[in-house]
Enzyme design. Structure first.
Site, PDB file in Angstrom:
ATOM      1  N   GLN A 168       0.803  -1.221   0.000  1.00 57.77           N
ATOM      2  CA  GLN A 168       0.000   0.000   0.000  1.00 57.77           C
ATOM      3  C   GLN A 168       0.836   1.272   0.000  1.00 57.77           C
ATOM      4  O   GLN A 168       0.693   2.114  -0.873  1.00 57.77           O
ATOM      5  CB  GLN A 168      -0.951   0.013   1.199  1.00 57.77           C
ATOM      6  CG  GLN A 168      -1.882   1.219   1.235  1.00 57.77           C
ATOM      7  CD  GLN A 168      -2.943   1.098   2.319  1.00 57.77           C
ATOM      8  OE1 GLN A 168      -3.073   0.068   2.964  1.00 57.77           O
ATOM      9  NE2 GLN A 168      -3.712   2.156   2.519  1.00 57.77           N
ATOM     10  N   ASP A 169       1.734   1.402   0.975  1.00 55.51           N
ATOM     11  CA  ASP A 169       2.430   2.653   1.204  1.00 55.51           C
ATOM     12  C   ASP A 169       3.858   2.358   1.657  1.00 55.51           C
ATOM     13  O   ASP A 169       4.071   1.403   2.403  1.00 55.51           O
ATOM     14  CB  ASP A 169       1.679   3.428   2.309  1.00 55.51           C
ATOM     15  CG  ASP A 169       2.066   4.888   2.396  1.00 55.51           C
ATOM     16  OD1 ASP A 169       2.093   5.555   1.357  1.00 55.51           O
ATOM     17  OD2 ASP A 169       2.326   5.354   3.517  1.00 55.51           O
ATOM     18  N   TYR A 192       7.372   2.357   3.735  1.00 54.22           N
ATOM     19  CA  TYR A 192       7.724   2.604   5.140  1.00 54.22           C
ATOM     20  C   TYR A 192       8.155   4.062   5.270  1.00 54.22           C
ATOM     21  O   TYR A 192       8.818   4.608   4.389  1.00 54.22           O
ATOM     22  CB  TYR A 192       8.874   1.691   5.568  1.00 54.22           C
ATOM     23  CG  TYR A 192       8.533   0.212   5.562  1.00 54.22           C
ATOM     24  CD1 TYR A 192       7.493  -0.291   6.335  1.00 54.22           C
ATOM     25  CD2 TYR A 192       9.276  -0.679   4.780  1.00 54.22           C
ATOM     26  CE1 TYR A 192       7.193  -1.646   6.338  1.00 54.22           C
ATOM     27  CE2 TYR A 192       8.984  -2.041   4.778  1.00 54.22           C
ATOM     28  CZ  TYR A 192       7.940  -2.518   5.555  1.00 54.22           C
ATOM     29  OH  TYR A 192       7.649  -3.857   5.560  1.00 54.22           O
ATOM     30  N   HIS A 193       7.813   4.690   6.396  1.00 51.96           N
ATOM     31  CA  HIS A 193       8.094   6.128   6.533  1.00 51.96           C
ATOM     32  C   HIS A 193       9.180   6.441   7.558  1.00 51.96           C
ATOM     33  O   HIS A 193       9.321   7.580   7.998  1.00 51.96           O
ATOM     34  CB  HIS A 193       6.805   6.889   6.887  1.00 51.96           C
ATOM     35  CG  HIS A 193       6.055   6.318   8.052  1.00 51.96           C
ATOM     36  ND1 HIS A 193       6.406   6.564   9.362  1.00 51.96           N
ATOM     37  CD2 HIS A 193       4.977   5.499   8.097  1.00 51.96           C
ATOM     38  CE1 HIS A 193       5.568   5.941  10.170  1.00 51.96           C
ATOM     39  NE2 HIS A 193       4.695   5.283   9.421  1.00 51.96           N
ATOM     40  N   SER A 223       5.153  -6.816   9.817  1.00 58.63           N
ATOM     41  CA  SER A 223       4.466  -7.534   8.728  1.00 58.63           C
ATOM     42  C   SER A 223       5.425  -8.463   7.996  1.00 58.63           C
ATOM     43  O   SER A 223       5.065  -9.593   7.634  1.00 58.63           O
ATOM     44  CB  SER A 223       3.843  -6.553   7.734  1.00 58.63           C
ATOM     45  OG  SER A 223       2.784  -5.836   8.323  1.00 58.63           O
ATOM     46  N   ASN A 234       4.224  -1.267  -4.329  1.00 56.26           N
ATOM     47  CA  ASN A 234       3.305  -0.484  -3.508  1.00 56.26           C
ATOM     48  C   ASN A 234       2.351   0.296  -4.402  1.00 56.26           C
ATOM     49  O   ASN A 234       2.715   0.694  -5.523  1.00 56.26           O
ATOM     50  CB  ASN A 234       4.073   0.504  -2.627  1.00 56.26           C
ATOM     51  CG  ASN A 234       4.534  -0.104  -1.318  1.00 56.26           C
ATOM     52  OD1 ASN A 234       3.794  -0.837  -0.657  1.00 56.26           O
ATOM     53  ND2 ASN A 234       5.773   0.194  -0.933  1.00 56.26           N
ATOM     54  N   HIS A 253      -4.115  -9.269   5.494  1.00 55.79           N
ATOM     55  CA  HIS A 253      -2.782  -8.659   5.496  1.00 55.79           C
ATOM     56  C   HIS A 253      -1.912  -9.318   6.572  1.00 55.79           C
ATOM     57  O   HIS A 253      -2.424  -9.729   7.622  1.00 55.79           O
ATOM     58  CB  HIS A 253      -2.915  -7.160   5.792  1.00 55.79           C
ATOM     59  CG  HIS A 253      -1.695  -6.364   5.475  1.00 55.79           C
ATOM     60  ND1 HIS A 253      -0.647  -6.229   6.365  1.00 55.79           N
ATOM     61  CD2 HIS A 253      -1.341  -5.650   4.366  1.00 55.79           C
ATOM     62  CE1 HIS A 253       0.290  -5.467   5.825  1.00 55.79           C
ATOM     63  NE2 HIS A 253      -0.101  -5.109   4.612  1.00 55.79           N
ATOM     64  N   SER A 264      -0.079  -8.068   8.681  1.00 55.44           N
ATOM     65  CA  SER A 264       0.088  -7.208   9.848  1.00 55.44           C
ATOM     66  C   SER A 264      -0.240  -7.974  11.130  1.00 55.44           C
ATOM     67  O   SER A 264      -1.098  -8.870  11.133  1.00 55.44           O
ATOM     68  CB  SER A 264      -0.847  -6.004   9.736  1.00 55.44           C
ATOM     69  OG  SER A 264      -1.052  -5.390  10.981  1.00 55.44           O
ATOM     70  N   SER A 292      -3.879  -8.611  11.941  1.00 53.80           N
ATOM     71  CA  SER A 292      -4.772  -9.493  11.183  1.00 53.80           C
ATOM     72  C   SER A 292      -4.175 -10.830  10.786  1.00 53.80           C
ATOM     73  O   SER A 292      -4.910 -11.727  10.363  1.00 53.80           O
ATOM     74  CB  SER A 292      -5.242  -8.778   9.907  1.00 53.80           C
ATOM     75  OG  SER A 292      -4.126  -8.356   9.141  1.00 53.80           O
ATOM     76  N   ARG A 325      -5.741 -14.161  11.477  1.00 58.00           N
ATOM     77  CA  ARG A 325      -7.082 -14.403  10.936  1.00 58.00           C
ATOM     78  C   ARG A 325      -7.054 -14.964   9.517  1.00 58.00           C
ATOM     79  O   ARG A 325      -8.035 -14.862   8.792  1.00 58.00           O
ATOM     80  CB  ARG A 325      -7.913 -13.114  10.968  1.00 58.00           C
ATOM     81  CG  ARG A 325      -8.242 -12.658  12.379  1.00 58.00           C
ATOM     82  CD  ARG A 325      -9.270 -11.541  12.416  1.00 58.00           C
ATOM     83  NE  ARG A 325      -8.692 -10.226  12.145  1.00 58.00           N
ATOM     84  CZ  ARG A 325      -8.884  -9.546  11.026  1.00 58.00           C
ATOM     85  NH1 ARG A 325      -9.610 -10.049  10.041  1.00 58.00           N
ATOM     86  NH2 ARG A 325      -8.344  -8.361  10.859  1.00 58.00           N
TER      87      ARG A 325
END
Length: 293
Positions: free
Chosen positions: A133-134, A136-137, A158, A193, A257, A259, A262, A265
């Site tokens: 998605q995005d 790492y910052h 993740s 990404n 995902h 992460s 989640s 699951r």
């Protein structure tokens, strides 16, 4: 008195002449008969060779124009197929935005690493696509491959969960001790990404600025021009981005995902890595060596 009468007579004559001139019909000049009878010669139709040359010249001119807007570090084979994107208004606006952001604050990854994913393999050698998605910052993390971090930065949560799944899914897989996934990318695993830049310490700060449209065009090209790809869509965001993938031509693997919020699951036990290799081998392609990190 005689002079006055003479003047009056002179003026009267002038008026008479003027009225006569105004009522005189002027006969238009006729076109020469030769001109009327001269047939108009139509231009001869262009030959197929001439039409082809015109099209090639036009394409070359457009390519030359687009080449001026190719971003730094963009892989050659990818450039050839995505060249048209660089001259579109949204991409010009996007690059201007990112440039201004870099002047005002820290942006990750650095310019030469934004398109690392195009440098790892030829566009036609892609076998697997993992959509993130995005970037790492944090400092020294993002380097143009989703989920991947540069050495010696420790793997984020993740990615640690991806390694845990690999240890149970792939025989002999051992945690590499780092988070750099370049070894996968060189084998044809596209780590893409949806958004390719981010402001430091500000997740999703470059969302909805145009990157999504660009990466949609990348996914669309791969979907339409290659066969037998594996798309790993982890989480609702990736699944929405991959909604138009042709399931008849490609294998689409979906789960939650990785992460920590989640992974328990459905990510753990999904066996996406082994399923990918089974599919590739069935098509006569080389499997991915997930241990080659």
């Amino acid at each position: 008195m005689v002079l006055v009468k003479a003047a009056v007579r002179h003026v009267s004559k002038l008026r008479s002449v003027t009225r006569a001139f105004c009522h005189t019909q002027i006969t238009p000049v006729k076109k020469a008969k030769d001109d009327e009878e001269t047939p108009k010669v139509a231009s001869p139709p262009l030959s197929p060779e001439q039409l082809d040359r015109i099209q090639r010249n036009k394409a070359a001119a457009l390519q030359k124009l687009a080449a001026r807007h190719v971003p730094e570090g963009f892989g050659e084979s990818w450039k050839q197929e995505l060249l048209a994107e660089f001259t579109k208004p949204y991409f010009k606006k996007l690059t201007s935005f990112v440039s201004e952001e870099r002047k005002r604050c820290t942006v990750y990854p650095p310019p030469h690493q934004v398109f690392t994913w195009t440098q790892m393999c030829d566009i036609r050698d892609v076998k697997v696509i993992i959509l993130g998605q995005d970037p790492y910052h944090g400092p020294n993390q993002a380097h143009g491959l989703c989920f991947s971090v540069q050495k010696p930065v420790p793997p984020p949560p993740s990615l640690e969960n991806m390694f845990k799944e690999l240890q149970t899914d792939i025989d002999g897989f051992v945690h590499p001790g780092h988070g750099d996934l370049t070894g996968w990318a060189k084998q044809g695993v596209l780590l893409l990404n949806a958004v390719l830049t981010v402001r430091a310490h500000n997740a999703n700060s470059h969302k909805d600025r145009g990157w999504e449209q660009f990466t949609d065009s990348v996914v669309s090209w791969l979907n339409k021009n290659l066969d037998g790809l594996v798309f790993m869509l982890w989480g609702a965001y990736a699944q929405k981005k991959g909604i138009n993938i042709d399931r008849k031509r490609h294998l689409v693997l979906q789960t939650v995902h990785p992460s920590p919020l989640s992974a328990h699951r459905g990510f753990f036990g999904c066996c996406h890595f082994s399923k990918t290799n089974l599919y590739l081998e069935k098509l006569g392609k080389n499997a991915i060596d997930w241990k080659a990190l």
